[in-house]
Design a protein around this motif. Structure first.
Motif, mmCIF file in Angstrom:
data_model
loop_
_atom_site.group_PDB
_atom_site.id
_atom_site.type_symbol
_atom_site.label_atom_id
_atom_site.label_comp_id
_atom_site.label_asym_id
_atom_site.label_seq_id
_atom_site.Cartn_x
_atom_site.Cartn_y
_atom_site.Cartn_z
ATOM 1 N N UNK A 107 0.814 -1.228 0.000
ATOM 2 C CA UNK A 107 0.000 0.000 0.000
ATOM 3 C C UNK A 107 0.844 1.273 0.000
ATOM 4 N N UNK A 108 2.047 1.219 0.588
ATOM 5 C CA UNK A 108 2.909 2.410 0.611
ATOM 6 C C UNK A 108 3.404 2.756 -0.789
ATOM 7 N N UNK A 109 3.602 1.747 -1.618
ATOM 8 C CA UNK A 109 4.121 1.985 -2.967
ATOM 9 C C UNK A 109 3.017 2.355 -3.951
ATOM 10 N N UNK A 110 1.842 1.770 -3.782
ATOM 11 C CA UNK A 110 0.663 2.083 -4.590
ATOM 12 C C UNK A 110 0.867 1.833 -6.088
ATOM 13 N N UNK A 111 1.506 0.744 -6.454
ATOM 14 C CA UNK A 111 1.657 0.402 -7.865
ATOM 15 C C UNK A 111 0.536 -0.494 -8.360
ATOM 16 N N UNK A 112 -0.353 -0.912 -7.483
ATOM 17 C CA UNK A 112 -1.404 -1.827 -7.893
ATOM 18 C C UNK A 112 -2.527 -1.122 -8.628
ATOM 19 N N UNK A 113 -2.492 0.197 -8.692
ATOM 20 C CA UNK A 113 -3.545 0.940 -9.353
ATOM 21 C C UNK A 113 -3.567 0.601 -10.840
ATOM 22 N N UNK A 114 -4.729 0.657 -11.430
ATOM 23 C CA UNK A 114 -4.873 0.359 -12.855
ATOM 24 C C UNK A 114 -4.214 1.436 -13.720
ATOM 25 N N UNK A 115 -3.785 2.545 -13.130
ATOM 26 C CA UNK A 115 -3.083 3.586 -13.880
ATOM 27 C C UNK A 115 -1.624 3.219 -14.135
ATOM 28 N N UNK A 116 -1.092 2.285 -13.374
ATOM 29 C CA UNK A 116 0.296 1.860 -13.543
ATOM 30 C C UNK A 116 0.336 0.770 -14.602
ATOM 31 N N UNK A 117 0.994 1.058 -15.727
ATOM 32 C CA UNK A 117 1.045 0.111 -16.843
ATOM 33 C C UNK A 117 2.318 -0.728 -16.742
ATOM 34 N N UNK A 118 2.153 -2.041 -16.826
ATOM 35 C CA UNK A 118 3.277 -2.963 -16.704
ATOM 36 C C UNK A 118 3.556 -3.722 -17.993
ATOM 37 N N UNK A 119 4.836 -3.925 -18.244
ATOM 38 C CA UNK A 119 5.303 -4.835 -19.281
ATOM 39 C C UNK A 119 6.115 -5.901 -18.559
ATOM 40 N N UNK A 120 5.717 -7.141 -18.719
ATOM 41 C CA UNK A 120 6.424 -8.251 -18.093
ATOM 42 C C UNK A 120 7.316 -8.838 -19.174
ATOM 43 N N UNK A 121 8.629 -8.637 -19.014
ATOM 44 C CA UNK A 121 9.601 -8.956 -20.061
ATOM 45 C C UNK A 121 10.490 -10.132 -19.642
ATOM 46 N N UNK A 122 10.136 -11.323 -20.103
ATOM 47 C CA UNK A 122 10.956 -12.499 -19.838
ATOM 48 C C UNK A 122 10.928 -12.966 -18.394
ATOM 49 N N UNK A 123 9.843 -12.701 -17.705
ATOM 50 C CA UNK A 123 9.758 -13.079 -16.286
ATOM 51 C C UNK A 123 9.440 -14.552 -16.110
ATOM 52 N N UNK A 124 9.764 -15.024 -14.929
ATOM 53 C CA UNK A 124 9.436 -16.379 -14.544
ATOM 54 C C UNK A 124 9.151 -16.426 -13.061
ATOM 55 N N UNK A 125 8.852 -17.611 -12.586
ATOM 56 C CA UNK A 125 8.554 -17.798 -11.183
ATOM 57 C C UNK A 125 9.702 -18.460 -10.446
#
Length: 159
Positions: A107-125
């Motif tokens: 909650x302190x970072x607040x990146x979960x908002x739908x206004x924050x656009x993400x590109x997931x580039x070559x990620x894995x688990x």
């Protein structure tokens, strides 16, 4: 005429090569890819200080920091919270429940908002099991993902 067009800004969430040389290679590769596919301004940010001092990650990697230091992560300056970016790129082993919870859905970072656009580039688990797949999918459904490039076929099929 081109001078009047605002260049996009892409923030690459990396900068963790100090703890893992593999992350440095991932950062270099991602920067190379982004510089060759776009004319956007690229910002390389780091969540290394908050990661290192975080109580949640300390138990995993057994950091030798006392609780008084670990609990001071709210005092750290995080460029991701202050820089304006059009897209945020995440790479590496970031599709884990713990990482998403601490680095995007805190909650302190607040990146979960739908206004924050993400590109997931070559990620894995980190864990290839049903519990992790379900948790990560739940987080990803709440994110504003504009592009998803999986590290491997399992990640592509499960997430």
């Amino acid at each position: 005429m081109m001078e009047n067009i605002k260049r996009k800004t892409i923030m690459l969430w990396g900068g963790n090569g100090t703890r893992n040389i593999g992350d440095a290679f991932i950062d270099l590769g991602a920067t190379y890819i982004l510089n060759n596919i776009t004319e956007a301004n690229i910002i390389l940010s780091s969540f290394m200080p908050s990661w290192f001092l975080s109580r949640g990650f300390s138990s995993i990697y057994d950091r030798l920091l006392d609780g008084a230091v670990r609990d001071k992560t709210s005092n750290l300056f995080d460029v991701r919270c202050h820089a304006k970016s059009d897209y945020n790129v995440i790479t590496g082993v970031r599709l884990t429940e713990n990482w998403l919870k601490r680095c995007i859905f805190d909650k302190k970072l607040n990146f979960s908002s739908k206004n924050t656009k993400f590109i997931i580039l070559g990620c894995g688990g980190l864990y290839y099991n049903t519990q992790e797949y379900e948790a990560v999918r739940n987080y990803m459904e709440k994110m504003n993902v504009h592009a998803f490039i999986a590290r491997d076929k399992v990640v592509f099929n499960e997430y």
